[in-house]
Design an enzyme around this catalytic site. Structure first.
Site, PDB file in Angstrom:
ATOM      1  CB  CYS A   2      -0.934   0.111   1.206  1.00 19.92           C
ATOM      2  SG  CYS A   2      -1.843  -1.402   1.546  1.00 19.92           S
ATOM      3  NE  ARG A  27       4.461   1.964  -0.725  1.00 22.00           N
ATOM      4  CZ  ARG A  27       5.630   1.634  -0.223  1.00 22.00           C
ATOM      5  NH1 ARG A  27       6.722   1.932  -0.872  1.00 22.00           N
ATOM      6  NH2 ARG A  27       5.720   1.018   0.934  1.00 22.00           N
ATOM      7  CD1 TRP A  74      -0.929  -5.697  -4.154  1.00 27.14           C
ATOM      8  CD2 TRP A  74      -0.298  -6.478  -2.159  1.00 27.14           C
ATOM      9  NE1 TRP A  74      -0.477  -6.985  -4.338  1.00 27.14           N
ATOM     10  CE2 TRP A  74      -0.087  -7.490  -3.124  1.00 27.14           C
ATOM     11  CE3 TRP A  74       0.015  -6.753  -0.830  1.00 27.14           C
ATOM     12  CZ2 TRP A  74       0.427  -8.736  -2.800  1.00 27.14           C
ATOM     13  CZ3 TRP A  74       0.530  -8.003  -0.514  1.00 27.14           C
ATOM     14  CH2 TRP A  74       0.730  -8.974  -1.491  1.00 27.14           C
ATOM     15  CG  ASN A  99       2.710   0.490   3.720  1.00 22.62           C
ATOM     16  OD1 ASN A  99       2.363  -0.625   3.368  1.00 22.62           O
ATOM     17  ND2 ASN A  99       3.930   0.956   3.556  1.00 22.62           N
ATOM     18  N   GLY A 100       1.215  -1.614   6.011  1.00 23.81           N
ATOM     19  CA  GLY A 100       1.866  -2.595   6.892  1.00 23.81           C
ATOM     20  C   GLY A 100       0.861  -3.652   7.308  1.00 23.81           C
ATOM     21  CD  GLU A 482      13.974 -11.219 -14.863  1.00 23.21           C
ATOM     22  OE1 GLU A 482      13.814 -11.851 -13.808  1.00 23.21           O
ATOM     23  OE2 GLU A 482      13.460 -10.100 -15.052  1.00 23.21           O
ATOM     24  CE  LYS A 486      10.085  -9.302 -15.632  1.00 23.21           C
ATOM     25  NZ  LYS A 486      11.206  -9.058 -14.759  1.00 23.21           N
ATOM     26  CD  GLU A 489       6.773  -9.636 -13.208  1.00 24.70           C
ATOM     27  OE1 GLU A 489       7.924  -9.463 -13.602  1.00 24.70           O
ATOM     28  OE2 GLU A 489       6.397  -9.314 -12.070  1.00 24.70           O
ATOM     29  CG  HIS A 505      17.025 -35.618 -15.157  1.00 25.22           C
ATOM     30  ND1 HIS A 505      17.527 -36.885 -15.001  1.00 25.22           N
ATOM     31  CD2 HIS A 505      18.032 -34.868 -15.663  1.00 25.22           C
ATOM     32  CE1 HIS A 505      18.802 -36.903 -15.378  1.00 25.22           C
ATOM     33  NE2 HIS A 505      19.126 -35.692 -15.786  1.00 25.22           N
ATOM     34  CE  LYS A 606       9.359  -1.578 -10.267  1.00 22.14           C
ATOM     35  NZ  LYS A 606       9.823  -2.610 -11.204  1.00 22.14           N
TER      36      LYS A 606
HETATM   37  C1  AGP Z   1      10.058  -8.552 -11.084  1.00 20.08           C
HETATM   38  O1  AGP Z   1       9.539  -8.305 -12.316  1.00 20.08           O
HETATM   39  C2  AGP Z   1       9.172  -8.478  -9.941  1.00 20.08           C
HETATM   40  N1  AGP Z   1       8.267  -7.435  -9.998  1.00 20.08           N
HETATM   41  C3  AGP Z   1       9.722  -8.872  -8.589  1.00 20.08           C
HETATM   42  O2  AGP Z   1      10.141 -10.192  -8.704  1.00 20.08           O
HETATM   43  C4  AGP Z   1      10.838  -8.042  -7.926  1.00 20.08           C
HETATM   44  O3  AGP Z   1      12.031  -8.195  -8.626  1.00 20.08           O
HETATM   45  C5  AGP Z   1      11.010  -8.495  -6.457  1.00 20.08           C
HETATM   46  O4  AGP Z   1       9.816  -8.236  -5.777  1.00 20.08           O
HETATM   47  C6  AGP Z   1      12.170  -7.846  -5.764  1.00 20.08           C
HETATM   48  O5  AGP Z   1      12.042  -6.466  -5.723  1.00 20.08           O
HETATM   49  P1  AGP Z   1      13.271  -5.538  -5.385  1.00 20.08           P
HETATM   50  O6  AGP Z   1      14.267  -5.695  -6.485  1.00 20.08           O
HETATM   51  O7  AGP Z   1      12.681  -4.144  -5.346  1.00 20.08           O
HETATM   52  O8  AGP Z   1      13.820  -5.965  -4.077  1.00 20.08           O
END
Ligand code: AGP
Length: 611
Positions: A2, A27, A74, A99-100, A482, A486, A489, A505, A606
């Site tokens: 949040c 956030r 969030w 937030n928290g 990675e 991508k 997500e 395997h 994010k």
């Molecule tokens: C990546 O596309 C993600 N949104 C996520 O995995 C991100 O890298 C992860 O939450 C870590 O965030 P940070 O690099 O801000 O610590």
């Protein structure tokens, strides 16, 4: 997670808070709300969905006030809904944004209900607002009531609180969740992040854990956890308000993919003298620290973890530095054994990832003496808590899917390998080679971006698929991971990455015409092995998309089931960076075809500031 933003001013704060919320949407963005005090009354608006929904609601039925609090959510406790949206209000008198996570909310709720408080949401936050209302009965003012309330809370919080009986006072506090105070001229604000406040100020105070602050138009007073009045330093931020514009691009993610050549140049800039990387690029005492360490332990989450995985291969291959890596959320609860002369390296775009921060704190508790962070957010918690810092200088990354942060992390890690490796087994020739390749990176990134149209065409093969596999070997296995992250997500297609040698395997059983298999196949010592793996997939009818070096003959992987994308020929040292970029573009175009919300995919945020 949040985002919260709030302010007290001599003008209407509503437009400032709405703009602040938009800048905090990274956030969380499942609902938003805002409350102001006007004429001794609280006026509140809340809306399910993104901030623009709240903005439209307020445009249709305006509210205004010189003091207000706002929130973008969030969901943790209670599903996304209008009634769970913040601010929460008690007795039409007190309003809170939070937030928290409050861990003891059940216990507090039961006690408050006994005292007649009626709960209208499923959130943990609502206990805070009723508790403040309860404490106000005895306390003389809002500051004291909030101070007493937070003593009963267990968990993490950043709070903004207003009381319509003290309409000039905004109270803020934090523990475990970030909060900054923005200092204007005769106006003061709070926010989860400085970006929210850049349109109104560049001067900030970072509250410390346990601080409680009172803000009025006349100034800010801060008390530490023990209740002592304290003065915290004012920091001048170098960031500009317009640095978060989408420019000519349709999405932030695409803009950020295209910014990578620039971001890499920025990350390298000013850190070399006569092509020699300076130890002090990592901090004034970096040389002393590097002289003492015997091994490296990398802690990170998500995409940042993937960059660390690549670095482990590099540390071992180029410099014979013992290097371990662990997902931060696992490390913090594993009771690991770590030698004190280990350099703990955290990697984080945001610098606020709760698990990474906690893992660093855990490592310190275990006796580790030296820490270094690779980070993209200069004033973040991880930067403040680490001994050495290497900033990635990628500029603000707004798209939830991390792109330029990842490639600049790889660059920063290669730089770290140089300075640490010198103290181990990195020869002068190898160092020279890595440095020359680093400087060649921006040009090679520009070249690979030229594949965008071809990759857009290719993306059509994925639009109706439900699953995809990504294969790589060596340093390119984490690149495959990675790529899979991508794709899942932002396009919501289930994607998994495997080291190509692992296929037989088990995962080979998944192969059929419905399963696209993306293979990262640079020209390196593992290519011959990888070609056999490609044949194994092709022979079973799998549809392969192979990213391979333009200097290799197409016949190397030719087959009717294989679609080849020719990549610029680059040295091994930088090929993980180069091979990342087509995978980013592929995910982007698949997501656009599928019509998903590219920059703010469902269920994500994010910056992951909760466990
Ligand atoms: C990546 O596309 C993600 N949104 C996520 O995995 C991100 O890298 C992860 O939450 C870590 O965030 P940070 O690099 O801000 O610590």
């Amino acid at each position: 997670m949040c985002g919260i933003v709030a302010g007290v001013a001599q003008r209407n704060v509503v437009p400032i808070l709405i703009e602040g919320l938009k800048r905090l949407e990274y956030r969380g963005y499942d609902s938003a709300g805002l409350a102001v005090i006007n004429g001794g009354e609280i006026f509140r608006k809340r809306e399910l969905g993104k901030v623009k929904g709240l903005e439209a609601l307020i445009a249709a039925d305006p509210i205004e006030g010189r003091i207000g609090i706002a929130h973008t959510r969030w969901a943790t406790h209670g599903k996304p809904s209008t009634r769970n949206a913040h601010p929460h209000v008690s007795k039409d008198r007190v309003a809170v944004v939070h937030n928290g996570i409050i861990e003891n909310h059940d216990h507090l709720r039961a006690a408050l209900q006994e005292n007649g408080y009626v709960f209208t949401s499923e959130t943990d936050t609502e206990v805070i607002v009723h508790k403040v209302a309860e404490e106000l009965k005895a306390a003389g003012n809002l500051l004291d009531a909030v101070g007493k309330t937070v003593k009963s809370l267990r968990g993490a919080y950043a709070l903004g609180v207003i009381d319509c009986e003290q309409p000039d006072v905004l109270v803020a506090c934090r523990k475990g969740s970030p909060l900054v105070i923005g200092i204007g001229i005769g106006e003061y604000f709070i926010a989860s992040d400085i970006a929210a406040l850049l349109p109104v100020t560049q001067r900030f105070i970072f509250l410390e854990d346990g601080d409680v602050a009172e803000l009025t138009i006349n100034g800010v007073t801060i008390f530490d956890e023990a209740g002592r009045r304290v003065v915290r330093p004012v920091i001048e931020s170098q960031l500009k308000a317009d640095s978060v514009d989408k420019g000519k691009y349709r999405h932030y993610m695409l803009k950020e993919i295209y910014e990578q050549a620039w971001a890499v140049s920025e990350t390298l800039e000013g850190r070399f003298i006569d092509n020699r990387l300076q130890d002090n690029a990592f901090g004034h005492n970096a040389a002393d620290v590097f002289d003492q360490i015997k091994s490296v332990l990398i802690l990170a989450c998500g995409t940042s973890y993937h960059s660390g995985l690549v670095a482990r291969y590099w540390f071992e291959k180029y410099a014979r530095v013992p290097c371990a890596i662990e997902i931060a959320s696992e490390f913090r609860y594993r009771n690991p054994v770590v030698a004190p002369d280990t350099l703990v390296v955290t990697i984080s775009q945001s610098g606020e990832t709760a698990d990474t921060l906690a893992a660093l704190q855990e490592a310190k508790k275990l006796g580790v003496k030296h820490s270094l962070v690779i980070c993209n957010a200069p004033e973040s918690s991880l930067v403040r808590e680490s001994e050495l810092v290497l900033m990635t200088r990628a500029g603000p990354e707004i798209g939830v899917a991390s792109t330029k942060a990842f490639t600049t992390q790889l660059v920063a890690l290669l730089m770290l390998i140089i300075v640490v490796g010198r103290r181990f087994d990195l020869s002068a020739e190898k160092e020279e080679h890595i440095v020359s390749q680093l400087f060649a990176l921006p040009g090679n990134i520009e070249k690979v971006l030229k594949l965008d149209n071809a990759i857009e065409l290719l993306s059509q093969r994925f639009a109706d698929k439900h699953n995809a596999l990504f294969l790589g070997r060596g340093t390119h296995y984490p690149i495959a991971m990675e790529g899979a992250l991508k794709l899942k997500e932002i396009s919501y297609i289930h994607a998994e990455a495997y080291p190509a040698g692992e296929l037989k395997h088990g995962p080979l059983a998944l192969i059929d015409a419905e399963m696209p298999v993306v293979t990262v196949a640079p020209n390196n010592n593992l290519l011959e092995k990888l070609k056999s793996n490609i044949q194994e997939v092709s022979a079973r009818g799998g549809q392969l998309i192979v990213f391979m070096d333009e200097d290799l003959a197409e016949s190397d992987a030719a087959d009717e089931n294989v679609q080849i994308v020719k990549m610029p020929s680059v040295a091994n040292a930088i090929s993980p960076v180069i091979y990342t970029i087509p995978l980013q573009l592929l995910s982007y175009h698949v997501a656009v075809l599928k019509g998903t919300d590219v920059d703010q995919p469902r269920n994500l945020a994010k910056s992951v500031t909760v466990e």
